[in-house]
Design a protein around this motif. Sequence first.
Motif, mmCIF file in Angstrom:
data_model
loop_
_atom_site.group_PDB
_atom_site.id
_atom_site.type_symbol
_atom_site.label_atom_id
_atom_site.label_comp_id
_atom_site.label_asym_id
_atom_site.label_seq_id
_atom_site.Cartn_x
_atom_site.Cartn_y
_atom_site.Cartn_z
ATOM 1 N N ILE A 95 0.846 -1.198 0.000
ATOM 2 C CA ILE A 95 0.000 0.000 0.000
ATOM 3 C C ILE A 95 0.881 1.249 0.000
ATOM 4 O O ILE A 95 1.941 1.256 0.618
ATOM 5 C CB ILE A 95 -0.968 -0.028 1.221
ATOM 6 C CG1 ILE A 95 -1.926 1.158 1.198
ATOM 7 C CG2 ILE A 95 -0.222 -0.076 2.549
ATOM 8 C CD1 ILE A 95 -3.091 1.008 2.175
ATOM 9 N N ASP A 96 0.457 2.288 -0.729
ATOM 10 C CA ASP A 96 1.210 3.548 -0.759
ATOM 11 C C ASP A 96 1.125 4.256 0.585
ATOM 12 O O ASP A 96 0.154 4.078 1.323
ATOM 13 C CB ASP A 96 0.632 4.495 -1.818
ATOM 14 C CG ASP A 96 1.099 4.130 -3.216
ATOM 15 O OD1 ASP A 96 1.888 3.178 -3.338
ATOM 16 O OD2 ASP A 96 0.670 4.807 -4.159
ATOM 17 N N ALA A 97 2.115 5.091 0.844
ATOM 18 C CA ALA A 97 2.166 5.765 2.140
ATOM 19 C C ALA A 97 1.289 7.003 2.213
ATOM 20 O O ALA A 97 1.077 7.552 3.274
ATOM 21 C CB ALA A 97 3.605 6.153 2.450
ATOM 22 N N LEU A 99 -1.902 7.544 1.665
ATOM 23 C CA LEU A 99 -3.332 7.342 1.928
ATOM 24 C C LEU A 99 -4.215 7.582 0.705
ATOM 25 O O LEU A 99 -5.394 7.853 0.832
ATOM 26 C CB LEU A 99 -3.804 8.209 3.106
ATOM 27 C CG LEU A 99 -3.219 7.785 4.459
ATOM 28 C CD1 LEU A 99 -3.668 8.728 5.566
ATOM 29 C CD2 LEU A 99 -3.617 6.355 4.807
ATOM 30 N N GLN A 100 -3.621 7.485 -0.480
ATOM 31 C CA GLN A 100 -4.452 7.545 -1.684
ATOM 32 C C GLN A 100 -5.222 6.236 -1.826
ATOM 33 O O GLN A 100 -6.299 6.199 -2.389
ATOM 34 C CB GLN A 100 -3.582 7.771 -2.920
ATOM 35 C CG GLN A 100 -3.204 9.210 -3.110
ATOM 36 C CD GLN A 100 -2.630 9.450 -4.479
ATOM 37 O OE1 GLN A 100 -1.532 8.999 -4.786
ATOM 38 N NE2 GLN A 100 -3.364 10.152 -5.312
ATOM 39 N N ASP A 101 -4.601 5.185 -1.311
ATOM 40 C CA ASP A 101 -5.277 3.895 -1.272
ATOM 41 C C ASP A 101 -5.841 3.741 0.136
ATOM 42 O O ASP A 101 -5.093 3.754 1.101
ATOM 43 C CB ASP A 101 -4.273 2.759 -1.515
ATOM 44 C CG ASP A 101 -3.428 2.989 -2.748
ATOM 45 O OD1 ASP A 101 -3.964 3.523 -3.726
ATOM 46 O OD2 ASP A 101 -2.242 2.645 -2.715
ATOM 47 N N PHE A 133 -3.562 15.706 -16.768
ATOM 48 C CA PHE A 133 -2.458 15.124 -17.522
ATOM 49 C C PHE A 133 -2.081 13.750 -16.971
ATOM 50 O O PHE A 133 -1.958 12.780 -17.705
ATOM 51 C CB PHE A 133 -1.265 16.077 -17.464
ATOM 52 C CG PHE A 133 -0.049 15.553 -18.167
ATOM 53 C CD1 PHE A 133 0.008 15.543 -19.550
ATOM 54 C CD2 PHE A 133 1.030 15.057 -17.449
ATOM 55 C CE1 PHE A 133 1.128 15.053 -20.209
ATOM 56 C CE2 PHE A 133 2.142 14.565 -18.100
ATOM 57 C CZ PHE A 133 2.184 14.563 -19.479
ATOM 58 N N LYS A 134 -1.956 13.655 -15.642
ATOM 59 C CA LYS A 134 -1.547 12.384 -15.039
ATOM 60 C C LYS A 134 -2.595 11.300 -15.301
ATOM 61 O O LYS A 134 -2.279 10.164 -15.660
ATOM 62 C CB LYS A 134 -1.321 12.551 -13.541
ATOM 63 C CG LYS A 134 -1.028 11.230 -12.844
ATOM 64 C CD LYS A 134 0.009 11.345 -11.779
ATOM 65 C CE LYS A 134 0.370 9.952 -11.274
ATOM 66 N NZ LYS A 134 1.579 9.938 -10.503
ATOM 67 N N LYS A 135 -3.872 11.685 -15.115
ATOM 68 C CA LYS A 135 -4.926 10.684 -15.297
ATOM 69 C C LYS A 135 -4.968 10.190 -16.742
ATOM 70 O O LYS A 135 -5.063 8.993 -16.989
ATOM 71 C CB LYS A 135 -6.282 11.290 -14.919
ATOM 72 C CG LYS A 135 -6.505 11.276 -13.420
ATOM 73 C CD LYS A 135 -7.928 11.607 -13.079
ATOM 74 C CE LYS A 135 -8.032 13.012 -12.577
ATOM 75 N NZ LYS A 135 -9.285 13.365 -11.959
ATOM 76 N N THR A 207 3.532 14.650 -4.940
ATOM 77 C CA THR A 207 3.780 13.354 -5.564
ATOM 78 C C THR A 207 5.281 13.105 -5.653
ATOM 79 O O THR A 207 6.062 14.023 -5.886
ATOM 80 C CB THR A 207 3.142 13.275 -6.964
ATOM 81 O OG1 THR A 207 3.542 12.047 -7.561
ATOM 82 C CG2 THR A 207 3.555 14.420 -7.856
ATOM 83 N N LYS A 208 5.656 11.847 -5.428
ATOM 84 C CA LYS A 208 7.065 11.482 -5.539
ATOM 85 C C LYS A 208 7.301 10.822 -6.892
ATOM 86 O O LYS A 208 8.296 10.157 -7.115
ATOM 87 C CB LYS A 208 7.457 10.531 -4.399
ATOM 88 C CG LYS A 208 7.092 11.049 -2.997
ATOM 89 C CD LYS A 208 7.826 12.330 -2.661
ATOM 90 C CE LYS A 208 7.493 12.910 -1.298
ATOM 91 N NZ LYS A 208 6.099 13.180 -1.033
ATOM 92 N N TYR A 209 6.302 10.985 -7.772
ATOM 93 C CA TYR A 209 6.403 10.403 -9.107
ATOM 94 C C TYR A 209 6.388 11.492 -10.158
ATOM 95 O O TYR A 209 5.382 11.730 -10.806
ATOM 96 C CB TYR A 209 5.232 9.457 -9.375
ATOM 97 C CG TYR A 209 5.625 8.009 -9.312
ATOM 98 C CD1 TYR A 209 6.213 7.389 -10.411
ATOM 99 C CD2 TYR A 209 5.431 7.267 -8.169
ATOM 100 C CE1 TYR A 209 6.586 6.063 -10.353
ATOM 101 C CE2 TYR A 209 5.802 5.937 -8.111
ATOM 102 C CZ TYR A 209 6.379 5.345 -9.196
ATOM 103 O OH TYR A 209 6.749 4.038 -9.143
HETATM 104 N N1 UDP Z 1 7.886 6.200 -3.433
HETATM 105 C C1 UDP Z 1 9.072 5.550 -3.131
HETATM 106 N N2 UDP Z 1 10.181 5.839 -3.873
HETATM 107 C C2 UDP Z 1 10.167 6.757 -4.893
HETATM 108 C C3 UDP Z 1 8.932 7.381 -5.200
HETATM 109 C C4 UDP Z 1 7.820 7.071 -4.458
HETATM 110 O O1 UDP Z 1 9.136 4.714 -2.231
HETATM 111 O O2 UDP Z 1 11.208 6.976 -5.495
HETATM 112 C C5 UDP Z 1 6.676 5.870 -2.637
HETATM 113 C C6 UDP Z 1 5.942 7.062 -2.045
HETATM 114 O O3 UDP Z 1 6.450 7.408 -0.777
HETATM 115 C C7 UDP Z 1 4.517 6.550 -1.973
HETATM 116 C C8 UDP Z 1 4.437 5.610 -3.169
HETATM 117 O O4 UDP Z 1 5.771 5.279 -3.519
HETATM 118 O O5 UDP Z 1 4.288 5.791 -0.812
HETATM 119 C C9 UDP Z 1 3.718 6.221 -4.347
HETATM 120 O O6 UDP Z 1 4.262 7.475 -4.669
HETATM 121 P P1 UDP Z 1 3.375 8.751 -4.962
HETATM 122 O O7 UDP Z 1 2.174 8.763 -4.084
HETATM 123 O O8 UDP Z 1 4.243 9.971 -4.872
HETATM 124 O O9 UDP Z 1 2.951 8.504 -6.466
HETATM 125 P P2 UDP Z 1 1.576 8.936 -7.159
HETATM 126 O O10 UDP Z 1 0.469 8.444 -6.284
HETATM 127 O O11 UDP Z 1 1.636 10.415 -7.229
HETATM 128 O O12 UDP Z 1 1.639 8.259 -8.484
#
Ligand code: UDP
Length: 322
Positions: A95-97, A99-101, A133-135, A207-209
């Motif tokens: 699960i992502d950190a 809380l989007q999920d 754009f992302k979607k 976002t980290k992406y």
């Molecule tokens: N994350 C990570 N390493 C990275 C980039 C992201 O571990 O180099 C983790 C981030 O902390 C989060 C998950 O991957 O828990 C998803 O990232 P993010 O929510 O930023 O992506 P998005 O939902 O915007 O696609």
Amino acid sequence: MNADIRYSIVVPVYNEEAVIDQTYRRLKKVMDLTREPYELIFVNDGSCDRTTAMIKGFRDQDDAVKLITFSRNFGHQIAITAGMDYASGAAVVVIDADLQDPPELILEMIVKWKEGYDVVYGKRTKRKGETFFKKQTARLFYRILKASTDLDIPVDTGDFRLLDRRVCEEIKRLPEKNRYVRGLVSWVGFRQTAVEYEREERLAGETKYPLKKMMKLSMDGITSFSYKPIKIATYAGAVIFIAGLIYLAVLLLLNVFYKSVISGWNLVMVMQLVLTGILLTMMGIIGEYIGRIYDEARDRPLYIVSECYGLMKKERNVKRAV
Ligand code: UDP
Ligand code: MG
């Protein structure tokens, strides 16, 4: 390996100081409802903010919290892989950190798992708070991936999913370096099902992406599961070659029968541009694959762990077939 642990929750974190506290609390609340032993494995992907210190703080009061810290940022997919390598639960949830999920969905996943499914993935029916754009690029990517591979990789599905231990074990055996984990899960097979949810907005932080990481992920996804891009290049090359021959024949015929002069440097320019474009694209696509072959050939470890709390430090002992 601790045989008592029923659920391992794997949370990749990269500079998530703004949300990690809430994430931990909500996960804990949800997992306590199961009344079964669980572990929360935070995989700290080289964070350089207060994330690490905060997770250590949770650990002081809660034995279920475990922490793996990478020596630098290795990327989301690698962080997930490491979490799976270290997890000891009978079911592993990624699960992502941010809380989007929604963590509450884990309970639904567990119900399906108890019904006998080996993989329960979260399928997003809606994505909130993400840019148009992302979607749209994500939508397009999932469709292209689906069209270019014979493997049934579900669309609009992220890494939020529950895996049975045996699926996890199979994935641990896969040695590739450029990992597209959700594709690997499909590749492994077993009984898979979905639970639907609406993807929330990121609770806090950014976002980290960035686009660059998204491009890398989509290229990994496509090149790991499809050779079609190379084939497209081959077909395009063949079509252009034949078109060129026909063009030449027409010019010659006009010249012979109507005495027309073969001229028009601008036409030549157009041809030149088209062909160069196609050649460069082909080279680029081939380069993508060769780069990945090089990564595999170098056979470096996937990640380097600098700190490990609550878990036994171990090497990823994937042996290649010789
Ligand atoms: N994350 C990570 N390493 C990275 C980039 C992201 O571990 O180099 C983790 C981030 O902390 C989060 C998950 O991957 O828990 C998803 O990232 P993010 O929510 O930023 O992506 P998005 O939902 O915007 O696609
Ligand atoms: Mg997110």
